[in-house]
Design an enzyme around this catalytic site. Structure first.
Site, PDB file in Angstrom:
ATOM      1  N   HIS A   4       0.881  -1.186   0.000  1.00 34.03           N
ATOM      2  CA  HIS A   4       0.000   0.000   0.000  1.00 34.03           C
ATOM      3  C   HIS A   4       0.911   1.226   0.000  1.00 34.03           C
ATOM      4  O   HIS A   4       1.433   1.619   1.035  1.00 34.03           O
ATOM      5  CB  HIS A   4      -0.903   0.003   1.239  1.00 34.03           C
ATOM      6  CG  HIS A   4      -1.896   1.117   1.244  1.00 34.03           C
ATOM      7  ND1 HIS A   4      -3.241   0.916   1.457  1.00 34.03           N
ATOM      8  CD2 HIS A   4      -1.758   2.454   1.061  1.00 34.03           C
ATOM      9  CE1 HIS A   4      -3.876   2.064   1.404  1.00 34.03           C
ATOM     10  NE2 HIS A   4      -2.986   3.032   1.175  1.00 34.03           N
TER      11      HIS A   4
ATOM     12  N   HIS B  92       1.676   5.292  -1.672  1.00 36.39           N
ATOM     13  CA  HIS B  92       1.328   6.472  -2.470  1.00 36.39           C
ATOM     14  C   HIS B  92       2.607   7.042  -3.065  1.00 36.39           C
ATOM     15  O   HIS B  92       3.480   7.500  -2.323  1.00 36.39           O
ATOM     16  CB  HIS B  92       0.652   7.534  -1.595  1.00 36.39           C
ATOM     17  CG  HIS B  92      -0.647   7.065  -1.022  1.00 36.39           C
ATOM     18  ND1 HIS B  92      -1.858   7.243  -1.661  1.00 36.39           N
ATOM     19  CD2 HIS B  92      -0.933   6.380   0.117  1.00 36.39           C
ATOM     20  CE1 HIS B  92      -2.826   6.698  -0.942  1.00 36.39           C
ATOM     21  NE2 HIS B  92      -2.285   6.163   0.154  1.00 36.39           N
TER      22      HIS B  92
ATOM     23  N   ARG C 177       2.389   9.328  -5.716  1.00 32.77           N
ATOM     24  CA  ARG C 177       2.055  10.624  -6.317  1.00 32.77           C
ATOM     25  C   ARG C 177       2.495  10.682  -7.777  1.00 32.77           C
ATOM     26  O   ARG C 177       2.653   9.679  -8.431  1.00 32.77           O
ATOM     27  CB  ARG C 177       2.691  11.789  -5.522  1.00 32.77           C
ATOM     28  CG  ARG C 177       2.492  11.725  -4.022  1.00 32.77           C
ATOM     29  CD  ARG C 177       1.052  11.685  -3.598  1.00 32.77           C
ATOM     30  NE  ARG C 177       0.916  11.913  -2.167  1.00 32.77           N
ATOM     31  CZ  ARG C 177      -0.105  11.500  -1.445  1.00 32.77           C
ATOM     32  NH1 ARG C 177      -1.083  10.818  -1.987  1.00 32.77           N
ATOM     33  NH2 ARG C 177      -0.168  11.763  -0.156  1.00 32.77           N
TER      34      ARG C 177
ATOM     35  N   ASN D 116      -5.014   7.286  -6.138  1.00 34.27           N
ATOM     36  CA  ASN D 116      -5.715   8.544  -5.821  1.00 34.27           C
ATOM     37  C   ASN D 116      -4.941   9.766  -6.282  1.00 34.27           C
ATOM     38  O   ASN D 116      -4.574  10.635  -5.501  1.00 34.27           O
ATOM     39  CB  ASN D 116      -6.058   8.628  -4.320  1.00 34.27           C
ATOM     40  CG  ASN D 116      -4.851   8.601  -3.401  1.00 34.27           C
ATOM     41  OD1 ASN D 116      -3.804   8.041  -3.745  1.00 34.27           O
ATOM     42  ND2 ASN D 116      -4.968   9.208  -2.237  1.00 34.27           N
TER      43      ASN D 116
ATOM     44  N   LYS E 153      -8.838  -0.275  -6.033  1.00 34.92           N
ATOM     45  CA  LYS E 153      -8.900   0.344  -4.709  1.00 34.92           C
ATOM     46  C   LYS E 153     -10.179   1.146  -4.557  1.00 34.92           C
ATOM     47  O   LYS E 153     -10.447   2.044  -5.354  1.00 34.92           O
ATOM     48  CB  LYS E 153      -7.684   1.265  -4.532  1.00 34.92           C
ATOM     49  CG  LYS E 153      -7.687   2.114  -3.263  1.00 34.92           C
ATOM     50  CD  LYS E 153      -7.445   1.292  -2.017  1.00 34.92           C
ATOM     51  CE  LYS E 153      -7.618   2.102  -0.748  1.00 34.92           C
ATOM     52  NZ  LYS E 153      -6.551   3.034  -0.474  1.00 34.92           N
TER      53      LYS E 153
ATOM     54  N   HIS F 223     -10.512   1.198   1.510  1.00 31.13           N
ATOM     55  CA  HIS F 223     -10.289   2.145   2.604  1.00 31.13           C
ATOM     56  C   HIS F 223     -11.557   2.090   3.451  1.00 31.13           C
ATOM     57  O   HIS F 223     -12.574   2.677   3.094  1.00 31.13           O
ATOM     58  CB  HIS F 223     -10.039   3.555   2.063  1.00 31.13           C
ATOM     59  CG  HIS F 223      -9.750   4.551   3.152  1.00 31.13           C
ATOM     60  ND1 HIS F 223      -8.568   5.261   3.231  1.00 31.13           N
ATOM     61  CD2 HIS F 223     -10.479   4.931   4.234  1.00 31.13           C
ATOM     62  CE1 HIS F 223      -8.597   6.040   4.306  1.00 31.13           C
ATOM     63  NE2 HIS F 223      -9.750   5.864   4.937  1.00 31.13           N
TER      64      HIS F 223
ATOM     65  N   HIS G 194      -4.838  -0.769   5.651  1.00 31.38           N
ATOM     66  CA  HIS G 194      -4.330  -0.044   6.823  1.00 31.38           C
ATOM     67  C   HIS G 194      -5.252  -0.136   8.043  1.00 31.38           C
ATOM     68  O   HIS G 194      -5.773   0.863   8.524  1.00 31.38           O
ATOM     69  CB  HIS G 194      -4.016   1.416   6.502  1.00 31.38           C
ATOM     70  CG  HIS G 194      -5.047   2.125   5.652  1.00 31.38           C
ATOM     71  ND1 HIS G 194      -6.383   2.145   5.948  1.00 31.38           N
ATOM     72  CD2 HIS G 194      -4.917   2.843   4.517  1.00 31.38           C
ATOM     73  CE1 HIS G 194      -7.019   2.843   5.021  1.00 31.38           C
ATOM     74  NE2 HIS G 194      -6.151   3.273   4.140  1.00 31.38           N
TER      75      HIS G 194
ATOM     76  N   ASP H 264       1.335   2.542   3.556  1.00 35.55           N
ATOM     77  CA  ASP H 264       0.498   3.741   3.388  1.00 35.55           C
ATOM     78  C   ASP H 264       1.356   4.992   3.493  1.00 35.55           C
ATOM     79  O   ASP H 264       0.882   6.040   3.943  1.00 35.55           O
ATOM     80  CB  ASP H 264      -0.659   3.786   4.395  1.00 35.55           C
ATOM     81  CG  ASP H 264      -1.760   4.742   3.950  1.00 35.55           C
ATOM     82  OD1 ASP H 264      -1.768   5.147   2.770  1.00 35.55           O
ATOM     83  OD2 ASP H 264      -2.612   5.089   4.786  1.00 35.55           O
TER      84      ASP H 264
HETATM   85  O1  DOR Z   1      -3.433   9.524   5.609  1.00 37.68           O
HETATM   86  C1  DOR Z   1      -3.737   9.201   4.478  1.00 37.68           C
HETATM   87  N1  DOR Z   1      -3.142   9.760   3.406  1.00 37.68           N
HETATM   88  N2  DOR Z   1      -4.682   8.278   4.302  1.00 37.68           N
HETATM   89  C2  DOR Z   1      -5.168   7.987   3.096  1.00 37.68           C
HETATM   90  O2  DOR Z   1      -6.036   7.168   3.001  1.00 37.68           O
HETATM   91  C3  DOR Z   1      -4.673   8.699   1.888  1.00 37.68           C
HETATM   92  C4  DOR Z   1      -3.348   9.227   2.108  1.00 37.68           C
HETATM   93  C5  DOR Z   1      -2.933  10.227   1.055  1.00 37.68           C
HETATM   94  O3  DOR Z   1      -3.135   9.949  -0.125  1.00 37.68           O
HETATM   95  O4  DOR Z   1      -2.381  11.265   1.409  1.00 37.68           O
HETATM   96 ZN    ZN Z   2      -3.361   5.045   1.458  1.00 36.84          ZN
END
Ligand code: DOR
Ligand code: ZN
Length: 352
Positions: free
Chosen positions: A13, A15, A17, A41, A112, A151, A185, A257
């Site tokens: 999991h 991110h 970006r 996301n 997701k 989530h 998470h 995460d």
């Molecule tokens: O704390 C978080 N940040 N939880 C999430 O589910 C998304 C993530 C983010 O993309 O910043």
């Molecule tokens: Zn996440």
């Protein structure tokens, strides 16, 4: 000096970006992990095959992996020279038809699902969990063996959101028994109890939720770099998570995460949710598992369980950690990590 070697660590999991942020932080995961499940996301979210393949290519470019030929773009096999870091791609959940899913299935590892507006860039998520409306998509996913990552938070009181979501997990798991559902998470003992109620439910756990409770976030001076969704809960919740992680419960995997935000978006009035742990995750996991005399179970938690749950076969990577102090940098290119400036007890010695 104590040493510990991990084979093919996986972050299920993550991110990463896009744009400059991706270029700045992508390499930090690629250095010590064999692969990671990449969250969709972005703005806009990853919702088509073209977006997914283009994003995968941008990730490979950013982490210095060989680019694929434009013409071979829709053949994932052409990404094979990935230099040891596989971005396992995900799509952002919406109702998709079976034809689309059949066409894209080869290119992705999971889909997701975000409840609408529950966290960063989730506005386009699911508004109400009408399982009959979702049925064609979820049945097609089950048939095509595409796992659903969730989530799991309602829009209720912030400390109760995950526990309240258990009804939805119950309904999803029993209505779609052939769908693999991953509770992402998890932060509560309710979610831990849920794991064994349905054979098709699995979970990821972050490293920060194994270490902190709400007290660390807001019990003294407010700590924006520990603020995330779902928010860290009570010590007894953390202990329940610790138990299944340390035992490397076979339905549980590591998913950091790790969610980088620029420093000014964290240290601001209206702090963005996300804890940035990617560059220190393996070191912290060694600290935790060593402290509890469970280092032998870390391999399963950080790789083997994910390999069996997702049926993935990462490329070889061997990461050797040693019990030697490591001072966490104040920032990685403008992103402040968890424990910035603090010293932790394990460091990475070598990566092969
Ligand atoms: O704390 C978080 N940040 N939880 C999430 O589910 C998304 C993530 C983010 O993309 O910043
Ligand atoms: Zn996440």
């Amino acid at each position: 000096m104590k040493q510990h070697t991990l084979l093919m660590p996986l972050d299920m999991h993550l991110h990463l970006r896009d744009g400059l942020m991706l270029e700045n932080i992508g390499v930090l995961s690629a250095y010590s992990f064999s692969g990671a499940l990449i969250m969709p996301n972005l703005v806009p979210p990853v919702r088509s095959k073209e977006e997914l393949l283009a994003y995968k290519q941008r990730i490979l470019n950013a982490v210095g992996m060989e680019a694929a030929d434009e013409e071979e773009f829709d053949d994932i096999g052409e990404f094979s020279d990935n230099g040891g870091f596989e971005p396992y791609m995900t799509l952002f959940y919406q109702n998709y038809d079976k034809e689309f899913l059949t066409d894209v299935a080869e290119e992705l590892t999971a889909i997701k699902l975000y409840p609408a507006g529950i966290t960063t860039n989730s506005e386009g998520g699911v508004k109400n969990f009408d399982l009959e409306e979702m049925r064609p998509t979820l049945e097609a996913m089950a048939e095509l063996e595409i796992p659903l990552c969730v989530h799991g938070e309602t829009d209720g009181f912030v400390m109760d959101r995950e526990a309240e979501f258990m009804n939805i997990y119950d309904a999803l798991a029993s209505n779609f028994p052939n769908l693999k559902i991953i509770m992402e998470h998890i932060t509560t003992k309710e979610a831990v109890d849920m794991l064994d109620k349905h054979p098709n439910l699995y979970a990821t756990i972050t490293v920060h939720h194994l270490l902190i409770s709400l007290d660390d976030v807001a019990g003294g001076m407010l700590k924006p770099h520990l603020f995330c969704k779902p928010i860290a809960k009570r010590p007894e919740d953390r202990d329940a998570l610790l138990k299944i992680a340390l035992d490397a419960h076979p339905k549980v995997m590591f998913g950091s995460d790790s969610a980088p935000h620029p420093k000014d978006k964290k240290e601001s009035c209206g702090c963005a949710a996300g804890v940035f742990t990617a560059p220190i995750a393996l070191q912290l996991l060694c600290v935790i598992f060593d402290k509890h005399g469970k280092l032998d179970n870390l391999q399963a938690f950080v790789s083997d369980n994910a390999q069996s749950i997702y049926g993935i076969c990462p490329e070889f990577k061997e990461v050797t950690l040693i019990q030697e102090e490591f001072t966490v940098p104040e920032s990685y290119k403008g992103v402040v990590p968890m424990y910035a400036g603090e010293t932790i007890g394990w460091s990475i010695e070598d990566v092969d």
